[in-house]
Write a protein that holds these residues in place. Structure first.
Motif, PDB file in Angstrom:
ATOM      1  N   LEU A 110       0.965  -1.102  -0.079  1.00 45.27           N
ATOM      2  CA  LEU A 110       0.208  -0.017  -0.159  1.00 45.27           C
ATOM      3  C   LEU A 110       0.841   1.160   0.105  1.00 45.27           C
ATOM      4  N   THR A 111       0.434   2.273  -0.877  1.00 43.50           N
ATOM      5  CA  THR A 111       1.305   3.306  -1.000  1.00 43.50           C
ATOM      6  C   THR A 111       0.672   4.621  -0.475  1.00 43.50           C
ATOM      7  N   GLY A 112      -0.695   4.639  -0.295  1.00 42.86           N
ATOM      8  CA  GLY A 112      -1.517   5.626  -0.048  1.00 42.86           C
ATOM      9  C   GLY A 112      -2.501   6.001  -1.109  1.00 42.86           C
ATOM     10  N   ALA A 113      -1.979   5.404  -2.486  1.00 38.09           N
ATOM     11  CA  ALA A 113      -2.875   5.774  -3.687  1.00 38.09           C
ATOM     12  C   ALA A 113      -4.206   5.031  -3.697  1.00 38.09           C
ATOM     13  N   VAL A 114      -5.123   5.812  -4.328  1.00 39.87           N
ATOM     14  CA  VAL A 114      -6.538   5.178  -4.455  1.00 39.87           C
ATOM     15  C   VAL A 114      -6.956   5.267  -5.760  1.00 39.87           C
ATOM     16  N   ASN A 115      -8.034   4.376  -6.176  1.00 42.89           N
ATOM     17  CA  ASN A 115      -8.388   4.402  -7.738  1.00 42.89           C
ATOM     18  C   ASN A 115      -9.456   5.568  -7.797  1.00 42.89           C
ATOM     19  N   ASP A 116     -10.129   5.273  -9.101  1.00 42.64           N
ATOM     20  CA  ASP A 116     -10.967   6.451  -9.342  1.00 42.64           C
ATOM     21  C   ASP A 116     -12.474   6.552  -8.397  1.00 42.64           C
ATOM     22  N   VAL A 117     -12.436   5.689  -7.777  1.00 48.95           N
ATOM     23  CA  VAL A 117     -13.587   5.550  -6.814  1.00 48.95           C
ATOM     24  C   VAL A 117     -13.234   5.479  -5.241  1.00 48.95           C
ATOM     25  N   GLY A 118     -12.049   5.823  -5.176  1.00 51.38           N
ATOM     26  CA  GLY A 118     -11.634   5.981  -3.652  1.00 51.38           C
ATOM     27  C   GLY A 118     -10.918   4.650  -2.860  1.00 51.38           C
ATOM     28  N   SER A 119     -11.010   3.483  -3.534  1.00 53.46           N
ATOM     29  CA  SER A 119     -10.462   2.410  -2.934  1.00 53.46           C
ATOM     30  C   SER A 119      -8.940   2.317  -2.771  1.00 53.46           C
ATOM     31  N   SER A 120      -8.336   1.921  -1.796  1.00 54.87           N
ATOM     32  CA  SER A 120      -7.091   1.963  -1.741  1.00 54.87           C
ATOM     33  C   SER A 120      -6.429   0.605  -2.427  1.00 54.87           C
ATOM     34  N   ILE A 121      -5.354   1.056  -3.247  1.00 55.55           N
ATOM     35  CA  ILE A 121      -4.699   0.073  -4.174  1.00 55.55           C
ATOM     36  C   ILE A 121      -3.294  -0.217  -3.788  1.00 55.55           C
ATOM     37  N   ARG A 122      -2.873  -1.302  -4.029  1.00 50.53           N
ATOM     38  CA  ARG A 122      -1.506  -2.193  -3.729  1.00 50.53           C
ATOM     39  C   ARG A 122      -0.641  -1.794  -5.018  1.00 50.53           C
ATOM     40  N   VAL A 123       0.598  -1.373  -4.988  1.00 46.57           N
ATOM     41  CA  VAL A 123       1.495  -0.951  -6.127  1.00 46.57           C
ATOM     42  C   VAL A 123       2.580  -1.839  -5.846  1.00 46.57           C
ATOM     43  N   ASN A 124       3.210  -2.372  -6.900  1.00 45.75           N
ATOM     44  CA  ASN A 124       4.293  -3.200  -7.062  1.00 45.75           C
ATOM     45  C   ASN A 124       5.780  -2.203  -6.666  1.00 45.75           C
ATOM     46  N   VAL A 125       6.474  -2.740  -5.801  1.00 42.58           N
ATOM     47  CA  VAL A 125       7.723  -1.844  -5.463  1.00 42.58           C
ATOM     48  C   VAL A 125       8.633  -2.778  -6.158  1.00 42.58           C
ATOM     49  N   PRO A 126       9.791  -2.177  -6.748  1.00 35.28           N
ATOM     50  CA  PRO A 126      10.640  -3.092  -7.614  1.00 35.28           C
ATOM     51  C   PRO A 126      11.660  -4.217  -6.933  1.00 35.28           C
ATOM     52  N   ASP A 127      11.962  -3.589  -5.560  1.00 41.09           N
ATOM     53  CA  ASP A 127      13.211  -4.064  -4.610  1.00 41.09           C
ATOM     54  C   ASP A 127      12.794  -4.165  -3.262  1.00 41.09           C
TER      55      ASP A 127
END
Length: 304
Positions: A110-127
């Motif tokens: 989790l990075t704090g990013a949300v999608n266009d309806v406000g749901s939290s999204i997980r994002v890939n971190v390379p390392d």
């Protein structure tokens, strides 16, 4: 020596409309190869060294697909796992030490990013990685008294992490994305020290009384290593009594009585954090799940 290999083929796709009325036509195909090799060397009876190396791959979970930003498909995670250890058991004592390194590619966080309806999204971190030492030991002081314990010392790091906060402006009628860059930061909910111990005493053949202790060091609610968004370390103790009887009708009757958190420690073990900006100010909110104070548990088991 041992070796094994696994091949996993996945075709994951979903179509339709989510509960928030968004189209969820998403998914991907995967072909995973997961090998493992290792060895155990027996020094002498009850004493051995071992080592292993494995590669594991895991597809994103359903929420990663469904909640992802529009036209984005999350990548699969890959873990390289190395373990090296030593074990010994002799007479009234035993102990072991294990070193592990779990090196991740594209770990989903989790990075704090949300999608266009406000749901939290997980994002890939390379390392990112988890590395540590696990120590376990037990000693029988006398026939009626046994001491045992375990300790894990670890580092759990993300090499480069981008936190996302949304600035909704003074009137909250528009928003801009703020990105904060971090390096060598701690993975959330990953304490560096975990320890436990057990003191077991059997004054009678059918009775065992145990004191169980657990320590968990500070852990962070997000991946920024900020002390203002963390869970304090805690140390709790439980007391347990086990009784075992037999009768003509029942082969074994077991009774367990537990007093958990005997010192009534006020602590939390989980939570989450949320942040946003409104023009010239930033709001950070932490939410915690308090755990029970002193509580009791009784259990009865019958074996026929």
């Amino acid at each position: 020596l041992f070796a094994d290999a696994q091949v996993r083929l996945l075709d994951y796709h979903t179509k339709g409309v989510d509960s928030d009325l968004r189209d969820i036509d998403t998914g991907d195909n995967y072909a995973f190869f997961n090998p493992k090799v290792g060895l155990t060397y027996l020094v002498k009876r009850g004493e051995s060294f071992y080592a292993s190396y494995a590669i594991g791959n895991r597809e994103p979970v359903r929420g990663d697909f469904v909640d992802a930003a529009a036209d984005q498909i999350p990548k699969a995670e890959t873990m390289h796992n190395l373990e090296v250890g030593y074990r010994k058991a002799s007479g009234n004592y035993s102990y072991s030490a294990n070193y592990y390194l779990m090196d991740y590619e594209n770990q989903l966080v989790l990075t704090g990013a949300v999608n266009d309806v406000g749901s939290s999204i997980r994002v890939n971190v390379p390392d990112s990685y988890r590395m540590g030492v696990e120590l376990v030991g037990a000693v029988k002081v006398m026939d009626a008294l046994t001491l045992s314990g375990n300790l894990t010392l670890s580092q759990n790091k993300i090499a480069e992490f981008t936190e996302v906060i949304y600035d909704y402006g003074p009137a909250f009628d528009e928003y801009n994305e703020i990105q904060n860059e971090y390096t060598d930061t701690d993975i959330s909910f990953s304490p560096n020290v975990i320890g436990g111990s057990q003191i077991s005493y059997s004054p009678l053949d059918f009775m065992e009384i145990s004191l169980l202790s657990k320590y968990v060091s500070k852990q962070y609610l997000d991946n920024t290593s900020n002390d203002d968004r963390s869970i304090d370390a805690y140390f709790v103790n439980d007391l347990k009594m086990d009784l075992s009887f037999a009768s003509k009708q029942v082969k074994q009757i077991g009774i367990s009585l537990m007093v958990n958190n005997i010192f009534d420690v006020k602590y939390v073990s989980n939570g989450y954090t949320f942040g946003y900006a409104g023009g010239d100010y930033v709001v950070r909110e932490n939410y915690y799940y308090p755990q029970a104070g002193t509580n009791f548990l009784a259990a009865v088991s019958l074996k026929f």
